[in-house]
Design a protein around this motif. Structure first.
Motif, PDB file in Angstrom:
ATOM      1  N   VAL A   1      17.418   6.822  14.290  1.00  0.00           N
ATOM      2  CA  VAL A   1      18.180   7.610  13.305  1.00  0.00           C
ATOM      3  C   VAL A   1      19.487   6.863  13.073  1.00  0.00           C
ATOM      4  O   VAL A   1      20.254   6.654  14.011  1.00  0.00           O
ATOM      5  CB  VAL A   1      18.463   9.034  13.820  1.00  0.00           C
ATOM      6  N   HIS A   2      19.729   6.439  11.821  1.00  0.00           N
ATOM      7  CA  HIS A   2      20.761   5.438  11.566  1.00  0.00           C
ATOM      8  C   HIS A   2      21.916   5.952  10.721  1.00  0.00           C
ATOM      9  O   HIS A   2      21.690   6.508   9.648  1.00  0.00           O
ATOM     10  CB  HIS A   2      20.140   4.235  10.852  1.00  0.00           C
ATOM     11  N   ALA A   3      23.113   5.731  11.216  1.00  0.00           N
ATOM     12  CA  ALA A   3      24.277   5.871  10.338  1.00  0.00           C
ATOM     13  C   ALA A   3      24.128   4.834   9.233  1.00  0.00           C
ATOM     14  O   ALA A   3      23.624   3.735   9.469  1.00  0.00           O
ATOM     15  CB  ALA A   3      25.556   5.630  11.124  1.00  0.00           C
ATOM     16  N   ILE A   4      24.511   5.197   8.019  1.00  0.00           N
ATOM     17  CA  ILE A   4      24.372   4.212   6.927  1.00  0.00           C
ATOM     18  C   ILE A   4      25.676   3.452   6.711  1.00  0.00           C
ATOM     19  O   ILE A   4      25.683   2.381   6.131  1.00  0.00           O
ATOM     20  CB  ILE A   4      23.894   4.868   5.605  1.00  0.00           C
ATOM     21  N   GLU A   5      26.795   4.032   7.168  1.00  0.00           N
ATOM     22  CA  GLU A   5      28.104   3.358   7.093  1.00  0.00           C
ATOM     23  C   GLU A   5      28.365   2.781   5.715  1.00  0.00           C
ATOM     24  O   GLU A   5      28.811   1.637   5.578  1.00  0.00           O
ATOM     25  CB  GLU A   5      28.195   2.252   8.163  1.00  0.00           C
TER      26      GLU A   5
END
Lengths: 452, 452
Positions: free
Chosen positions: B184-188
């Motif tokens: 699950v990824h932060a998109i920043e």
């Protein structure tokens, strides 16, 4: 003659239920994205003649490594639930900090149309700094700024919901007149945060306006609720504290020229139900055994705005470390009720964790205990009803519906069947007139361009 | 072996249909707020094995004195339609100028979950200055500003839709692991218009990403479509012009490293159907007789950005007065196609009004004429399919489904039954992988606070 006072009950859907490990008892543990899961909850609530299902919400991800949280967008999910139920009300949470009033007014009014008048908006201001990071803000605005925006946001939404008079949609096939421009009003809102001409692009909804709910426990939240809300959701952990809150907010509503019955006070309640007290305790113990204690401790510390290292399981809360002021990044309502509960019952950190901290009052007991407690709060004017948390859905709610609701009906304080069709009718609230329909209301200039 | 090329058909719901007086022929003329009306349309589309229903939208009220317009919010209405259909795709329009990418990404992904993978977002930038007045803006941003924001908006939405990998939701009851933070990824995202940390608070949706549609006809719109869109909706009034557009945009997609088949070109088509040509003409004449000519003329002039007084019924358009440049407050696509059509067919203002101007090509004819025309455009690579306008719903669509669809099936260019369950499958589009799932994709830093 006024109808006798009646209890109001919602079921509050947060994740898969209030117990953090409840999901580990479900057959379908991926249920937060499964419509069948929510359908079962809503249909169980309707079977129990509950007033409404109520969706909490958040606009940032948290805690997902260890359990479910809010995922599906509330107006979308409530619309789906409208299609599989006929009576139960549909309450959705949405933030005034991270939405736009025109879009929000339109979404909720749309659900009101599609549900034939069953929707409510629970307006929150959202203190979570992680949410701000998803909306191009460097941090959540402070509480004063959030509530200043919320006041104006609610004002704009209410105006937009009033912008079409009830009979503005003529649709007269013979003359070709569709809507009557004289009964569709620009709102010409020009405020500090918002400039909104209106009107809404949607005829007035079945309830006139969707029901408005307010859930903040701070002074600013209570003031907003007293002015505008049809119902207030509140965390109250002691009977006396709840009575005081109840009397205070009703008096504030009356001071605003409102009728005290037109602002429902609905504290949270978290019943864990067993056929005997031992069974209820066992049900809770079985779920507690599935908890990750370290995660729960860390979560609790974060909610209190302190470090996990500052908490010792068998000691009281470190009261001196807990800032009960107006911090922007924590729920001050949660801190206030937790400290109040801990002090009044002289609880250790372990005792508090045992209650699955979520600001709401837990009763582990039999249907009789729980029904008696509800009756006491209701007749003692500590509550007009409750937001019921289930430990895990749907079984926690089904136990309430099958075993507590019949006792409340026998006591004569809860409906045996729905008497109306809209949530306003369930709540005993009048259907509001459009402010623009009254010739004595302030005049609003038409904008020919928008109304042609 | 690749499957043979297949025609794609949507039905475009605008008000009660494309003919401005169509509502005056309906039994229930208040149908724009009636779920049964939309249910009948969606179920008729599904009976005809159409790819999708497609909701136009607007966020300001216009023309309501004389007829219906867009009212119910699209994601809410599509969710209701998901509940009464099983296969048909659900396309909703939403503006990149008057929304926020996190909320929009979440709403469409939520509908994708609740419809088991049938939703698409039609991204528009909205030129209507009346809309700006509902969103605290003094006027709509100019086209360059709108498209600069739209490019970044779409980028953020696509990243958020990718932020959960397919298998990130584990929900392992035994271990207590709910989601895998590593998947699950932060998109920043840190851009000019938006700073969005992410991830979305919702697991990846059934289609991976909802289908992305682009509908703008300007250079900036076409460029955006070539880069990102799965389908482009376009107004094309001549066969040769459509062929040119088709070839150009497919080449642009290929130049972006995409497969030409992965960008569907779907012009609008407005068939008025009768058993004989005389019957079709009579159907149209009966509705035309209900038109308010003065209103239509004023509406047409406004859409062209000129005054009604500048239009003479039996003269050509005043071409010199019509600015075909990049005005912010009109649809340049509408002006372009209208001028092209008027010049090529040497039409008067009356001729143009006769075609119920809406930028889309009208054919008044028999099922055979219409099916032949569709086949010609399809096989001649002027179109991969069409957005079908009905003069009035549901009868205009039912005539198409009952009489034109069987001819298209007999020609072997349209499906006899649905072969897949998602809109991507109907459209023959691959399900995209999450950009974050590829170890070669750019690394994204986790944000411990958001992911704990």
């Amino acid at each position: 003659m006024r109808a006798p006072r009646t209890l109001h009950l919602n079921t509050n859907i947060t994740g898969t239920g209030r117990h953090p490990a409840g999901w580990r008892t479900l057959d379908n543990a991926k249920s937060i994205i499964d419509l069948q899961f929510f359908t079962a909850i809503a249909q169980t609530a309707e079977r129990g003649k509950l007033d409404a299902v109520f969706l909490s919400d958040a606009v940032a991800l948290a805690g997902h490594a260890h359990g479910p949280a809010q995922s599906l967008e509330p107006t979308v999910l409530l619309t789906a639930l409208a299609g599989v139920t006929r009576h139960v009300g549909l309450i959705g949470t949405a933030s005034t900090t991270f939405n736009d009033p025109y879009n929000l007014a339109r979404c909720f009014a749309s659900v009101d149309h599609l549900s034939a008048g069953r929707v409510a908006w629970n307006a929150v201001t959202t203190y979570d700094p992680n949410a701000a990071a998803n909306f191009s803000m460097s941090g959540a605005p402070d509480k004063a700024a959030r509530y200043a925006r919320a006041e104006e946001f609610v004002d704009v939404v209410l105006k937009l919901w009033d912008s079409w008079e009830d009979d503005a949609l003529i649709a007269d096939r013979a003359s070709g007149r569709y809507a009557d421009p004289a009964r569709v009003h620009a709102i010409e809102h020009a405020g500090h945060h918002f400039q909104v001409r209106g009107p809404l692009n949607l005829p007035r909804s079945p309830q006139g306006r969707p029901v408005l709910v307010q859930a903040g426990g701070s002074e600013a939240g209570v003031a907003l609720a007293a002015r505008h809300a049809d119902a207030v959701f509140t965390a109250q952990t002691t009977f006396e504290g709840a009575q005081e809150f109840y009397g205070d907010i009703k008096a504030r509503a009356v001071a605003q020229g409102r009728h005290a019955d037109h602002l429902l006070v609905l504290p949270g309640l978290y019943p864990v139900i067993g056929g005997t007290l031992a069974e209820a305790r066992q049900r809770k113990a079985d779920m507690d055994a599935l908890l990750d204690r370290r995660t729960e401790l860390a979560k609790f510390a974060r909610a209190l705005g302190i470090d996990a290292d500052d908490l010792q399981l068998d000691a009281p809360l470190p009261y001196a470390l807990i800032d009960k002021g107006n911090r922007a990044d924590v729920s001050n309502g949660f801190i206030r009720t937790t400290v109040l509960l801990a002090r009044s019952d002289n609880l250790t950190v372990r005792d508090l964790l045992d209650r699955n901290p979520g600001a709401h009052r837990m009763i582990v007991g039999t249907p009789e205990t729980i029904a008696d407690d509800i009756e006491r709060w209701f007749t003692g004017r500590a509550a007009d009803g409750f937001n019921l948390n289930a430990d895990v859905f749907p079984s926690g709610l089904a136990a309430f519906v099958d075993h507590v609701v019949p006792l409340l009906q026998r006591k004569g304080i809860f409906r045996r069947d729905y008497e109306g069709t809209t949530l306003r009718e369930h709540y005993g609230l009048a259907r509001p007139a459009s402010r623009y329909a009254d010739p004595d209301a302030r005049l609003v200039e038409h904008t020919p361009g928008a109304l042609s």
